[in-house]
Design a protein around this motif. Structure first.
Motif, PDB file in Angstrom:
ATOM      1  N   VAL A 123       0.831  -1.198   0.000  1.00  0.00           N
ATOM      2  CA  VAL A 123       0.000   0.000   0.000  1.00  0.00           C
ATOM      3  C   VAL A 123       0.870   1.256   0.000  1.00  0.00           C
ATOM      4  O   VAL A 123       0.586   2.231  -0.678  1.00  0.00           O
ATOM      5  CB  VAL A 123      -0.970  -0.012   1.217  1.00  0.00           C
ATOM      6  CG1 VAL A 123      -1.633   1.345   1.381  1.00  0.00           C
ATOM      7  CG2 VAL A 123      -2.022  -1.088   1.017  1.00  0.00           C
TER       8      VAL A 123
ATOM      9  N   HIS B 199       3.619   1.683  -1.393  1.00  0.00           N
ATOM     10  CA  HIS B 199       4.066   1.882  -2.764  1.00  0.00           C
ATOM     11  C   HIS B 199       2.980   2.560  -3.591  1.00  0.00           C
ATOM     12  O   HIS B 199       3.238   3.523  -4.304  1.00  0.00           O
ATOM     13  CB  HIS B 199       4.427   0.515  -3.354  1.00  0.00           C
ATOM     14  CG  HIS B 199       4.669   0.541  -4.818  1.00  0.00           C
ATOM     15  ND1 HIS B 199       5.678   1.271  -5.402  1.00  0.00           N
ATOM     16  CD2 HIS B 199       4.007  -0.066  -5.839  1.00  0.00           C
ATOM     17  CE1 HIS B 199       5.636   1.107  -6.723  1.00  0.00           C
ATOM     18  NE2 HIS B 199       4.634   0.311  -7.004  1.00  0.00           N
ATOM     19  N   VAL B 200       1.760   2.059  -3.448  1.00  0.00           N
ATOM     20  CA  VAL B 200       0.653   2.572  -4.245  1.00  0.00           C
ATOM     21  C   VAL B 200       0.334   4.022  -3.892  1.00  0.00           C
ATOM     22  O   VAL B 200       0.108   4.852  -4.765  1.00  0.00           O
ATOM     23  CB  VAL B 200      -0.599   1.692  -4.053  1.00  0.00           C
ATOM     24  CG1 VAL B 200      -1.827   2.365  -4.638  1.00  0.00           C
ATOM     25  CG2 VAL B 200      -0.367   0.329  -4.679  1.00  0.00           C
TER      26      VAL B 200
ATOM     27  N   MET C 264       1.928   6.865  -5.628  1.00  0.00           N
ATOM     28  CA  MET C 264       1.538   7.183  -7.014  1.00  0.00           C
ATOM     29  C   MET C 264       0.462   8.260  -7.045  1.00  0.00           C
ATOM     30  O   MET C 264       0.121   8.757  -8.106  1.00  0.00           O
ATOM     31  CB  MET C 264       0.964   5.944  -7.704  1.00  0.00           C
ATOM     32  CG  MET C 264       1.907   4.775  -7.775  1.00  0.00           C
ATOM     33  SD  MET C 264       0.982   3.350  -8.424  1.00  0.00           S
ATOM     34  CE  MET C 264       2.213   2.053  -8.231  1.00  0.00           C
TER      35      MET C 264
ATOM     36  N   PRO D 189     -10.065  13.974  -3.846  1.00  0.00           N
ATOM     37  CA  PRO D 189     -11.482  13.729  -4.103  1.00  0.00           C
ATOM     38  C   PRO D 189     -11.667  12.313  -4.654  1.00  0.00           C
ATOM     39  O   PRO D 189     -10.835  11.832  -5.427  1.00  0.00           O
ATOM     40  CB  PRO D 189     -11.851  14.773  -5.176  1.00  0.00           C
ATOM     41  CG  PRO D 189     -10.697  15.716  -5.244  1.00  0.00           C
ATOM     42  CD  PRO D 189      -9.498  14.966  -4.771  1.00  0.00           C
TER      43      PRO D 189
ATOM     44  N   TYR E 200     -13.922  12.369   0.173  1.00  0.00           N
ATOM     45  CA  TYR E 200     -12.467  12.554   0.172  1.00  0.00           C
ATOM     46  C   TYR E 200     -11.801  11.416   0.912  1.00  0.00           C
ATOM     47  O   TYR E 200     -12.359  10.836   1.837  1.00  0.00           O
ATOM     48  CB  TYR E 200     -12.096  13.887   0.849  1.00  0.00           C
ATOM     49  CG  TYR E 200     -12.579  15.088   0.074  1.00  0.00           C
ATOM     50  CD1 TYR E 200     -11.777  15.678  -0.896  1.00  0.00           C
ATOM     51  CD2 TYR E 200     -13.855  15.603   0.288  1.00  0.00           C
ATOM     52  CE1 TYR E 200     -12.218  16.766  -1.617  1.00  0.00           C
ATOM     53  CE2 TYR E 200     -14.311  16.694  -0.444  1.00  0.00           C
ATOM     54  CZ  TYR E 200     -13.493  17.267  -1.394  1.00  0.00           C
ATOM     55  OH  TYR E 200     -13.935  18.340  -2.123  1.00  0.00           O
TER      56      TYR E 200
ATOM     57  N   PHE F  23      -7.372   5.737   2.424  1.00  0.00           N
ATOM     58  CA  PHE F  23      -7.037   5.000   1.213  1.00  0.00           C
ATOM     59  C   PHE F  23      -6.453   3.626   1.566  1.00  0.00           C
ATOM     60  O   PHE F  23      -6.869   2.594   1.023  1.00  0.00           O
ATOM     61  CB  PHE F  23      -6.053   5.821   0.373  1.00  0.00           C
ATOM     62  CG  PHE F  23      -5.643   5.176  -0.910  1.00  0.00           C
ATOM     63  CD1 PHE F  23      -6.553   4.983  -1.929  1.00  0.00           C
ATOM     64  CD2 PHE F  23      -4.333   4.762  -1.101  1.00  0.00           C
ATOM     65  CE1 PHE F  23      -6.180   4.382  -3.129  1.00  0.00           C
ATOM     66  CE2 PHE F  23      -3.951   4.168  -2.293  1.00  0.00           C
ATOM     67  CZ  PHE F  23      -4.871   3.975  -3.303  1.00  0.00           C
TER      68      PHE F  23
ATOM     69  N   LEU G 247      -8.085  -0.207   0.849  1.00  0.00           N
ATOM     70  CA  LEU G 247      -7.425  -1.305   0.142  1.00  0.00           C
ATOM     71  C   LEU G 247      -7.262  -2.528   1.051  1.00  0.00           C
ATOM     72  O   LEU G 247      -7.405  -3.664   0.607  1.00  0.00           O
ATOM     73  CB  LEU G 247      -6.054  -0.855  -0.365  1.00  0.00           C
ATOM     74  CG  LEU G 247      -6.042   0.244  -1.426  1.00  0.00           C
ATOM     75  CD1 LEU G 247      -4.629   0.440  -1.959  1.00  0.00           C
ATOM     76  CD2 LEU G 247      -6.995  -0.061  -2.574  1.00  0.00           C
TER      77      LEU G 247
ATOM     78  N   VAL H  89     -10.455   0.474  -8.319  1.00  0.00           N
ATOM     79  CA  VAL H  89      -9.878   1.790  -8.046  1.00  0.00           C
ATOM     80  C   VAL H  89      -9.212   2.292  -9.324  1.00  0.00           C
ATOM     81  O   VAL H  89      -8.363   1.597  -9.891  1.00  0.00           O
ATOM     82  CB  VAL H  89      -8.824   1.735  -6.917  1.00  0.00           C
ATOM     83  CG1 VAL H  89      -8.193   3.109  -6.699  1.00  0.00           C
ATOM     84  CG2 VAL H  89      -9.437   1.216  -5.627  1.00  0.00           C
TER      85      VAL H  89
ATOM     86  N   THR I 194      -7.125  12.607  -8.411  1.00  0.00           N
ATOM     87  CA  THR I 194      -8.535  12.268  -8.200  1.00  0.00           C
ATOM     88  C   THR I 194      -8.700  10.762  -8.396  1.00  0.00           C
ATOM     89  O   THR I 194      -8.094  10.183  -9.300  1.00  0.00           O
ATOM     90  CB  THR I 194      -9.441  13.019  -9.196  1.00  0.00           C
ATOM     91  OG1 THR I 194      -9.175  14.420  -9.113  1.00  0.00           O
ATOM     92  CG2 THR I 194     -10.908  12.781  -8.903  1.00  0.00           C
ATOM     93  N   LEU I 195      -9.527  10.156  -7.555  1.00  0.00           N
ATOM     94  CA  LEU I 195      -9.786   8.724  -7.665  1.00  0.00           C
ATOM     95  C   LEU I 195     -11.226   8.477  -8.097  1.00  0.00           C
ATOM     96  O   LEU I 195     -12.132   9.257  -7.785  1.00  0.00           O
ATOM     97  CB  LEU I 195      -9.566   8.029  -6.314  1.00  0.00           C
ATOM     98  CG  LEU I 195      -8.171   8.129  -5.695  1.00  0.00           C
ATOM     99  CD1 LEU I 195      -8.152   7.407  -4.350  1.00  0.00           C
ATOM    100  CD2 LEU I 195      -7.121   7.546  -6.620  1.00  0.00           C
ATOM    101  N   LEU I 196     -11.403   7.398  -8.814  1.00  0.00           N
ATOM    102  CA  LEU I 196     -12.734   6.852  -9.089  1.00  0.00           C
ATOM    103  C   LEU I 196     -12.757   5.460  -8.488  1.00  0.00           C
ATOM    104  O   LEU I 196     -11.898   4.638  -8.813  1.00  0.00           O
ATOM    105  CB  LEU I 196     -12.962   6.784 -10.605  1.00  0.00           C
ATOM    106  CG  LEU I 196     -14.176   5.997 -11.091  1.00  0.00           C
ATOM    107  CD1 LEU I 196     -15.484   6.653 -10.667  1.00  0.00           C
ATOM    108  CD2 LEU I 196     -14.135   5.847 -12.618  1.00  0.00           C
TER     109      LEU I 196
ATOM    110  N   PHE J  76      -9.855   8.638 -16.240  1.00  0.00           N
ATOM    111  CA  PHE J  76      -9.602   7.511 -15.332  1.00  0.00           C
ATOM    112  C   PHE J  76      -9.253   6.268 -16.156  1.00  0.00           C
ATOM    113  O   PHE J  76      -9.969   5.272 -16.133  1.00  0.00           O
ATOM    114  CB  PHE J  76     -10.823   7.278 -14.447  1.00  0.00           C
ATOM    115  CG  PHE J  76     -11.147   8.462 -13.579  1.00  0.00           C
ATOM    116  CD1 PHE J  76     -10.492   8.665 -12.384  1.00  0.00           C
ATOM    117  CD2 PHE J  76     -12.081   9.407 -14.005  1.00  0.00           C
ATOM    118  CE1 PHE J  76     -10.774   9.785 -11.603  1.00  0.00           C
ATOM    119  CE2 PHE J  76     -12.368  10.519 -13.226  1.00  0.00           C
ATOM    120  CZ  PHE J  76     -11.708  10.712 -12.026  1.00  0.00           C
TER     121      PHE J  76
ATOM    122  N   LEU K 243      -5.977   0.333 -10.667  1.00  0.00           N
ATOM    123  CA  LEU K 243      -5.063  -0.242  -9.692  1.00  0.00           C
ATOM    124  C   LEU K 243      -5.223  -1.758  -9.705  1.00  0.00           C
ATOM    125  O   LEU K 243      -6.300  -2.276  -9.395  1.00  0.00           O
ATOM    126  CB  LEU K 243      -5.395   0.326  -8.312  1.00  0.00           C
ATOM    127  CG  LEU K 243      -4.470  -0.028  -7.152  1.00  0.00           C
ATOM    128  CD1 LEU K 243      -3.040   0.408  -7.432  1.00  0.00           C
ATOM    129  CD2 LEU K 243      -4.986   0.635  -5.883  1.00  0.00           C
TER     130      LEU K 243
ATOM    131  N   GLN L   7      -1.271  -3.730  -6.975  1.00  0.00           N
ATOM    132  CA  GLN L   7      -0.442  -2.629  -6.487  1.00  0.00           C
ATOM    133  C   GLN L   7       0.301  -1.884  -7.598  1.00  0.00           C
ATOM    134  O   GLN L   7       1.308  -1.213  -7.340  1.00  0.00           O
ATOM    135  CB  GLN L   7       0.551  -3.131  -5.431  1.00  0.00           C
ATOM    136  CG  GLN L   7      -0.142  -3.909  -4.322  1.00  0.00           C
ATOM    137  CD  GLN L   7       0.513  -3.711  -2.976  1.00  0.00           C
ATOM    138  OE1 GLN L   7       1.310  -2.809  -2.792  1.00  0.00           O
ATOM    139  NE2 GLN L   7       0.149  -4.542  -2.029  1.00  0.00           N
TER     140      GLN L   7
END
Lengths: 131, 131
Positions: free
Chosen positions: A1, A3-4, A7, A18, A34, A40, A44, A75, A83-85, B104, B108, B111
């Motif tokens: 995690v 490591h991820v 990014m 967000p 958020y 995060f 995971l 993810v 920004t993440l979806l 997007f 992921l 990892q």
């Protein structure tokens, strides 16, 4: 995690990104919230989506009170990595604390906001039971 | 428009609201951006989606350079009235300046971030033609 999460750019909003939440089955956009690094990592690790609440200053899970939890399906990270979806399975069918499937239950029509969804639960029954 | 924009909370982020952009035809989440009051009014007035760029400190339209404009289909407001969802017809098929249909385009997996979409255009050809 660890490591991820390097990014992802958590710095633009002071430690937060967000997160757009989409229903994996229907494609409906359910909500926006958020995450900080902790939320995060917790998402995971556990497979249950966890957010950071600015007003409560702590991590929280959708459905902590109502039982409408979100199981993580996917993810995605955007081009700017800020920004993440996340795609989820929405247990109980409602992401919104108002009892609607999506927080975006109002549509702009003729300069008015019109409710375009049906409630899955009554928030007065779910959140205010003290018996 | 002045009536409508009073229904939306532009104050939480200093005059901006986050805007989730969804493809009206496919349901795909294309991008996230911000609108100020001016961009919101311009979007409603013209039917072409307009954002506010914090880095450029001005309004901009997706596809100004690449031709991949977004025609407005619907505007949804969330329960807190501080986030918008707009549905669009994505002309040219790519919302992302990297040439992908969606910003997007990375998922992921184990990892690592894996590209899970195909480019619609080559950004080097679209943005750097000076001839």
């Amino acid at each position: 995690v660890s490591h991820v999460d390097q990014m992802i750019d958590f710095d633009k909003l002071g430690g937060l990104v967000p997160v757009i939440v989409q229903d994996d089955a229907t494609g409906a956009v359910l909500m926006m919230a958020y995450m900080n690094r902790e939320a995060f990592a917790e998402t995971l690790r556990t497979g249950r989506v966890c957010y950071f609440s600015r007003s409560r200053d702590r991590c929280w899970r959708c459905g902590e009170e109502s039982g409408t939890v979100q199981e993580l399906r996917g993810v995605y990270v955007d081009c700017d990595a800020d920004t993440l979806l996340v795609t989820v399975r929405q247990v109980g069918g409602a992401a919104c604390h108002e009892g609607y499937p999506s927080c975006f239950f109002r549509r702009l029509e003729d300069q008015e906001l019109t409710i375009v969804a049906r409630r899955v639960f009554d928030p007065n029954e779910v959140y205010h039971q003290k018996s």
